[in-house]
Design a protein around this motif. Sequence first.
Motif, short mmCIF file in Angstrom:
data_model
loop_
_atom_site.label_atom_id
_atom_site.label_comp_id
_atom_site.label_asym_id
_atom_site.label_seq_id
_atom_site.Cartn_x
_atom_site.Cartn_y
_atom_site.Cartn_z
N PHE A 1 80.36 46.10 17.45
CA PHE A 1 81.76 45.65 17.78
C PHE A 1 82.22 44.75 17.06
N ALA A 2 81.27 44.01 16.19
CA ALA A 2 81.64 42.91 15.23
C ALA A 2 82.52 43.62 14.04
N LEU A 3 82.29 44.94 13.81
CA LEU A 3 83.11 45.37 12.82
C LEU A 3 84.46 45.58 13.24
N LEU A 4 84.61 45.60 14.52
CA LEU A 4 85.93 45.88 14.76
C LEU A 4 86.91 44.74 14.54
N VAL A 5 86.48 43.60 14.31
CA VAL A 5 87.27 42.30 14.02
C VAL A 5 87.13 41.69 12.84
N ASP A 6 86.38 42.27 11.93
CA ASP A 6 86.23 41.88 10.58
C ASP A 6 87.44 42.52 9.80
N GLY A 7 88.44 41.80 9.50
CA GLY A 7 89.59 42.35 8.90
C GLY A 7 89.67 42.89 7.63
N LEU A 8 89.41 42.10 6.65
CA LEU A 8 89.79 42.37 5.20
C LEU A 8 88.52 43.04 4.60
N ALA A 9 88.93 44.07 3.55
CA ALA A 9 87.75 44.54 3.02
C ALA A 9 86.90 43.67 2.27
N ALA A 10 87.23 42.67 1.70
CA ALA A 10 86.44 41.74 0.94
C ALA A 10 85.49 40.96 2.01
N GLU A 11 85.90 41.04 3.29
CA GLU A 11 85.03 40.52 4.15
C GLU A 11 83.89 41.28 4.66
N ARG A 12 84.54 42.57 4.79
CA ARG A 12 83.68 43.67 5.34
C ARG A 12 82.33 43.78 4.26
N GLU A 13 82.73 43.80 2.99
CA GLU A 13 81.81 43.72 2.01
C GLU A 13 80.77 42.95 2.05
N GLN A 14 81.21 41.87 2.16
CA GLN A 14 80.15 40.48 2.04
C GLN A 14 79.73 40.20 3.58
N GLY A 15 80.16 40.70 4.51
CA GLY A 15 79.60 40.39 5.75
C GLY A 15 80.07 39.12 6.47
N ILE A 16 81.03 38.46 6.02
CA ILE A 16 81.60 37.23 6.38
C ILE A 16 83.09 37.29 6.83
N THR A 17 83.65 36.45 7.61
CA THR A 17 84.97 36.54 7.76
C THR A 17 85.56 35.28 7.17
N ILE A 18 86.48 35.34 6.34
CA ILE A 18 86.76 34.36 5.43
C ILE A 18 88.22 33.54 6.17
N ASP A 19 88.70 33.94 7.35
CA ASP A 19 89.79 33.29 7.73
C ASP A 19 89.98 33.43 9.19
N VAL A 20 91.21 32.72 9.72
CA VAL A 20 91.48 32.94 10.86
C VAL A 20 92.22 34.35 11.27
N ALA A 21 91.67 35.02 12.34
CA ALA A 21 92.57 36.11 12.72
C ALA A 21 92.80 36.09 14.15
N TYR A 22 93.79 36.69 14.50
CA TYR A 22 94.41 36.74 16.00
C TYR A 22 94.17 38.21 16.38
N ARG A 23 93.61 37.91 17.65
CA ARG A 23 93.44 39.29 18.39
C ARG A 23 94.28 39.14 19.91
N PHE A 24 94.48 40.60 20.30
CA PHE A 24 95.36 40.62 21.55
C PHE A 24 94.54 41.34 22.49
N PHE A 25 94.83 41.15 23.75
CA PHE A 25 94.42 41.93 24.83
C PHE A 25 94.91 41.42 26.08
N ALA A 26 94.92 42.40 27.05
CA ALA A 26 95.73 41.80 28.14
C ALA A 26 94.69 42.43 29.68
N THR A 27 95.04 41.69 30.46
CA THR A 27 94.64 42.07 31.82
C THR A 27 95.81 42.39 32.80
N GLU A 28 95.39 42.48 34.03
CA GLU A 28 96.56 42.67 35.07
C GLU A 28 97.31 41.36 35.25
N LYS A 29 96.43 40.02 34.98
CA LYS A 29 97.12 38.96 35.37
C LYS A 29 97.93 38.36 34.03
N ARG A 30 96.96 38.40 32.92
CA ARG A 30 97.58 37.57 31.72
C ARG A 30 97.52 38.38 30.32
#
Lengths: 634, 310
Positions: free
Chosen positions: A80-109
């Motif tokens: 699942f971690a690969l799902l949120v590692d955004g930039l190609a440079a990061e995926r190669e190095q296995g680190i996340t270099i910045d703030v990323a914003y993700r979105f999901f929703a449930t019935e209430k929020r």
Amino acid sequence: MPASPSYRTDALIADDIDAYLELHRRKSLLRFITCGSVDDGKSTLIGRLLYDSKMIFDDQLAVLEADSRRNGTQGGGIDFALLVDGLAAEREQGITIDVAYRFFATEKRKFIVADTPGHEQYTRNMVTGASTADLAVILIDARKGVLTQTRRHSYLAHLLGIRNLVLAVNKMDLIGYDRHAYDAIVADYAAFAASIGIESFVPMPISGLAGDNIATRSANMLWYDGPCLIEHLETVPLDVVSEQAMPFRMPVQMVKRPDPNFRGFSGLIAAGSVRPGDRVRVLPSGRETRVSRIVTFDGDLPLAVAGQSVTLTLADEVDCSRGDVLAAASAPPQTADQFEATIVWMSDEPMLPGRSYLLKLAAQTVSAQIQAPKYQVNVNTMAEMPARTLELNAIGVANLFTDRPLVFEPYVESRTLGGFILIDKISNATVAAGLLHFALRRASNVHWQALEVDRAAHAALKNQQPRVLWFTGLSGAGKSTIANLVEKKLHAAGRHTFLLDGDNIRHGLCRDLGFTDADRVENIRRVGEVARLMADAGLIVLTAFISPFRAERRMVRELMAPGEFVEIHVDTPLAEAERRDVKGLYAKARRGELHNFTGIDSPYEPPERAEITVDTSGMTAEEAAEMIVARLFA
Amino acid sequence: MSVQAVRVEPSPVSLSHLQRLEADSIHIMQEVMAEAERPVMLYSVGKDSAVMLHLARKAFHPAPPPFPLLHVDTTWKFQEMYRMRDRMAAESGMELLVHRNPDAMARGINPFDHGALHTDLWKTEGLKQALDLHGFDAAFGGARRDEEKSRAKERIFSFRSANHRWDPKTQRPELWRLYNARKNKGESVRVFPLSNWTELDIWQYIQLESIPIVPLYFAAPRLTVERDGMLLMVDDERFRLLPDEVPVERSIRFRTLGCYPLTGAVESTAATLPEVIQEMLLTTTSERQGRAIDKDATASMEKKKQEGYF
């Protein structure tokens, strides 16, 4: 992987889409941040939340499965971690270099998740992510317990004013869902939390990988009777609701004047609520009036609350422009120009005490000088350490002065009126974030004394226009020599002058200062202030200082009346200055006996638009002085 | 005798997620207006552009938005898109600028013969030309962070160098609602007011606010051919049929809109907004799946953005 129920009812979508949409129309919004390093399973948890809420589509899942086989850490299973590692440079190095914003929703929020990485850039990124969050999820690896980074994350979340903390003890599956181990971690954390002033937190045992206590309460931990993570996220009280109960505040972003009959003040309401007829005060001017209308595209409103962007019209023709704050007349915020603040430094270039930075707070932008830090905070131990400056990712407490009064509130009371950024005037980069603590009492007591014999009167008596002739250039360029000659000529012509010379000043006014970048900035600030006082007295001031940084020369320029500051670049090539070496300083610097020497191991930033440039290889000092006098006083 | 008015404090008003997203987007637009010298709104005529335009009209009410709309045209958009574009420009009272890359025009660049070059010249180069030509220093775009992984890390105020390149490693931190809009010489800024909206948010907002969108988003019988696993619509006589291709009428609609020979349709009977949303929620593929552009390589969008693609 066990099947996990989705947060939305596909049956309702299929059977009665209108009912479903009606339900979703009323969802609220929660922003939160997840804190932890890769090892704590943070990305896995976020990936799990997205996956369970069906934010992952088949084509994305196909890419994910392929990626998992190629780069994954789960032995061919979905990572699942690969799902949120955004930039190609990061995926190669296995680190996340910045703030990323993700979105999901449930019935209430609906949820916006700020995902920040766990390596050395952590402070800057986490502070950024936390600034907009209502809630923080602090992840702990159940096998490791409370670590240094747990303390750091908690301190930063608390510092940024997040009141809802979730302590997610992750990887419970790896310790056999052991209740005693969990209880021990929670007790350990509670003791730490209390020590830094965290009033409450919600602990929960989870497994992001296995899905325990994420979307549903886990059958593996029947001993736990608290909410699962989603349940808690769906029900925790929102900051935007509690903000409505506070006194009204709206920073004015823009004034709308589409025609002579309409004048509206637009902004996002930071706190409280407003109705037509309410008494409001315009700050900093202090004028009071009433709200006439709340104007929107969808028609006038009877009420508007914190979190809404609106346009207000006022009953009286009061002066009000961008940066002003409209506030409840009965409980207005304060105004001041000297503060104590926490500063989080975010730039590779360290903070220079005394340098003038732009400070942006709500819609107000002013010039601000930061004093040397009172102390720096070690974010791992929370210990206070002495510091002369702040470097990237450092957090310190310092006083700051602004060139105009700011309408403000302490950060703990208002993120909008207490949180600010600092911007470098030359590079335009955002170099720091700050949290205002309080106004220094000095600010309200020391008023500018209105003088009856003013600067115009001083200048008139001397029958001259005050000027500041600012000579800048390398050591040995000829600044003092030329400035001396210019002063002699002016004196002979009956002008009232004064020469401030770098070496002389350093024997007196600035004898406590060395030659570090920070001290050079302070040196020039003092000289600038003295020059201004002398110009106020009606004098023609000449200064001869290396003054190597553009920012400081610009700071001094801004102290003076328009046209008063004349920058004179004595332009001598480094090789030529070094060849002359009148004081033997270059030789010393080359031998390593003198540090921070301009041109050798400290930079000189030449002026971009000096009023006068003197090319000393093409003229003598006497010719240069004649040229300057002719240009300025002919 | 006077009667003292007693104000009864109301119970808190519960703002919906859409109301909060709307307020934040309006805030962003007003910040740009206050700090930029020459803003422009990039208008691609799609559903995200429709929402962005609607928000701009709200942000600057009672006046029309004080900047022009810019359509970077490839000459290969669907005919219905051109009609919608002209209608919305008129309705909003905004100036409409249409830019077509004269170089691409002269060379006859088209999606049938030139593949990736078509997008590069008409869109990426065309956009740079238009921004330089008019000297725009801030351009609103309708991109969302949920569209694609590299977007998730892009700032709301995203700076471009003088040659329009994006450097993900020198992005400015964005704290609270404080945006640093100051530019260095030659730099420009792309501003994404819909950054925090999701596809579902967009659709719900369109429904709630009755925002007009191009009818191609709704299912109708249309002439199509199936090619390389994509359903393409034969929108005008320029569509080049392969020797054995015969256009077939199918009930289709589009989840995203671009150049018609490059945009895949989905077979659908969803003819109303609730039906479209229903289908979107129950579908199992992401909306970018219909775009040929993203399939080149895993990180293709990131690469395109660094080169100046919006």
